[in-house]
Design a protein around this motif. Structure first.
Motif, PDB file in Angstrom:
ATOM      1  N   THR A  47       2.701   0.206   1.380  1.00  0.00           N
ATOM      2  CA  THR A  47       1.368   0.302   0.778  1.00  0.00           C
ATOM      3  C   THR A  47       1.372   1.428  -0.265  1.00  0.00           C
ATOM      4  O   THR A  47       0.768   2.489  -0.062  1.00  0.00           O
ATOM      5  CB  THR A  47       0.288   0.578   1.844  1.00  0.00           C
TER       6      THR A  47
ATOM      7  N   GLU B 240      -0.226   1.735  -2.811  1.00  0.00           N
ATOM      8  CA  GLU B 240      -1.564   2.037  -3.308  1.00  0.00           C
ATOM      9  C   GLU B 240      -2.229   3.159  -2.511  1.00  0.00           C
ATOM     10  O   GLU B 240      -3.239   3.726  -2.954  1.00  0.00           O
ATOM     11  CB  GLU B 240      -2.437   0.780  -3.265  1.00  0.00           C
ATOM     12  N   HIS B 241      -1.678   3.473  -1.321  1.00  0.00           N
ATOM     13  CA  HIS B 241      -2.240   4.551  -0.513  1.00  0.00           C
ATOM     14  C   HIS B 241      -1.553   5.890  -0.782  1.00  0.00           C
ATOM     15  O   HIS B 241      -1.866   6.883  -0.123  1.00  0.00           O
ATOM     16  CB  HIS B 241      -2.132   4.207   0.977  1.00  0.00           C
TER      17      HIS B 241
ATOM     18  N   GLN C  13       1.924   0.650   6.216  1.00  0.00           N
ATOM     19  CA  GLN C  13       1.018   0.374   7.323  1.00  0.00           C
ATOM     20  C   GLN C  13       1.815  -0.248   8.463  1.00  0.00           C
ATOM     21  O   GLN C  13       2.685  -1.112   8.222  1.00  0.00           O
ATOM     22  CB  GLN C  13      -0.101  -0.585   6.907  1.00  0.00           C
TER      23      GLN C  13
ATOM     24  N   THR D 217      -3.887  -3.885  11.204  1.00  0.00           N
ATOM     25  CA  THR D 217      -3.313  -2.559  10.992  1.00  0.00           C
ATOM     26  C   THR D 217      -3.739  -1.609  12.102  1.00  0.00           C
ATOM     27  O   THR D 217      -4.931  -1.476  12.389  1.00  0.00           O
ATOM     28  CB  THR D 217      -3.736  -1.996   9.631  1.00  0.00           C
TER      29      THR D 217
ATOM     30  N   ASP E 228      -1.117   4.206   9.937  1.00  0.00           N
ATOM     31  CA  ASP E 228      -0.568   4.432   8.608  1.00  0.00           C
ATOM     32  C   ASP E 228       0.654   5.328   8.732  1.00  0.00           C
ATOM     33  O   ASP E 228       0.656   6.294   9.510  1.00  0.00           O
ATOM     34  CB  ASP E 228      -1.610   5.091   7.704  1.00  0.00           C
TER      35      ASP E 228
END
Length: 388
Positions: free
Chosen positions: A248, A250-251, A286, A316, A319
């Motif tokens: 991920t 984007e995180h 995730q 999910t 993280d």
């Protein structure tokens, strides 16, 4: 005369082509109907142990030790699989704050809890080879300082919770019996014949051969740029589930990895080093679970079947963050090589289930002890295996 001959030949070839297409469509249709008839629910929600599983497991251990000795180098005994690491890196695994109450089990019981962890990224082959060669890729996660009784009796792993995954949602064997025959053939160098155990076409495993070829995929641009799956099922409290880890980016802060020289033998390690150590850019993932829906064909004892995520979507639970760090040094690489990852290093709430996981318990423990003895390495206690 020649014109008539070529016209006749053209018509003949056209008819043969049409016949072959029709035959192919017919075979595909029959296979489609047969597959959906054979592989249809409902399925059991409990494990079913085959009567020959213990003897099959012992034979696999003997073959695994033979493979290890065949591939050992002058200084150390390598793993029987995933021998080449791209790096062991420290990680933070944070349980989702909004996690559904039914999934608050085991290490996910406390929303917002952050676990310190090791993550080992690897190639799947039993012998280190160039990264550009098609191969499976693996991710193993070891949570540290996890309280509670564990399924393993080894005190060295009393504070650990492991998750072991690789980059395909299914395995190329269904159960322990097939693993035995397949692994024995591969140990003798008969990789293709492993899927054709006899002259009887009924014994051929064409679908599993396709899965094996699909698993041996080209290398991703980086070890942190691919999805990893547990393949085999586990418990999550009362649920039967499978795990996966998805990237991920984007995180994380925006980052673009510079193009790597894929001709270098260790370009995946270089990519990981470039991002985490040189550019000081973290990597984000995730950790997700997929619950078994037993009304559909989501079997426990067949790891060659993918559970349908349109029926049971992934959810999910945590993280994962690999922070910027320096990891590529001789001390840490040696410690990485001697780390033992086993899905049975686990709380009862995360108990591995199914034949392949039962096989893993015996094989992993035996091979890990064998490697530690041959390498003259006393495994670190859990309180010593802290990221550095």
């Amino acid at each position: 005369m020649f014109t008539r001959f070529w016209l006749w030949l053209g018509r003949l070839l056209s008819r043969l082509l049409v016949a072959l297409i029709a035959l192919g469509v017919t075979v595909w249709a029959i296979s489609f109907v047969f597959y959906h008839f054979k592989y249809s629910g409902p399925v059991p929600t409990e494990e079913m142990v085959a009567p020959d599983e213990a003897s099959d497991t012992q034979a696999i251990i003997e073959n695994a030790i033979a493979v290890i000795e065949q591939h050992r180098d002058n200084t150390r005994v390598l793993r029987d699989a995933h021998a080449k690491a791209h790096g062991c890196v420290k990680a933070e695994v944070r349980v989702r704050e909004d996690l559904e109450s039914a999934l608050r089990q085991g290490v996910f019981a406390e929303p917002g809890k952050t676990w310190q962890a090791w993550v080992r990224l690897s190639n799947g082959n039993a012998y280190p080879q160039f990264d550009r060669i098609k191969d499976a890729r693996g991710m193993a996660i070891k949570l540290l300082d996890v309280p509670g009784d564990k399924l393993t009796r080894d005190p060295h792993h009393a504070g650990e919770q492991d998750f072991v995954m690789f980059n395909n949602p299914v395995f190329f064997v269904r159960d322990v019996a097939e693993y035995r025959s397949n692994f024995a053939a591969q140990a003798e160098g008969k990789k293709l014949l492993a899927f054709f155990p006899s002259a009887d076409p009924r014994s051929w495993e064409l679908r599993h051969l396709y899965i094996a070829l699909e698993t041996l995929a080209p290398a991703p641009e980086s070890p942190v740029a691919t999805t990893y799956s547990s393949v085999a099922p586990y418990k999550l409290g009362p649920h039967n589930i499978k795990y996966r880890v998805i990237p991920t980016p984007e995180h994380c802060p925006d980052y673009r990895l510079p193009e790597q020289n894929r001709d270098l033998p260790n370009f995946l390690r270089s990519a990981l080093y470039q991002q985490l150590s040189l550019d000081r850019a973290p990597a984000c993932f995730q950790l997700q679970v997929q619950r078994q829906n037993a009304d559909h064909y989501m079997p426990i004892e067949d790891t060659s079947i993918e559970w349908d995520d349109s029926v049971s979507p992934f959810e999910t639970v945590a993280d994962i963050r690999l922070p910027a760090q320096d990891f590529d040094n001789p001390e840490q690489n040696l410690a990485c090589d001697n780390l033992s990852f086993n899905p049975w290093h686990a709380l009862p709430a995360h108990r591995p289930i199914g034949g392949i996981n039962r096989l893993r318990k015996t094989v992993y423990e035996t091979i890990s002890a064998y490697r530690a003895e041959r390498n003259g390495f006393a495994q670190l206690g859990a309180n010593q295996e802290t990221p550095r």
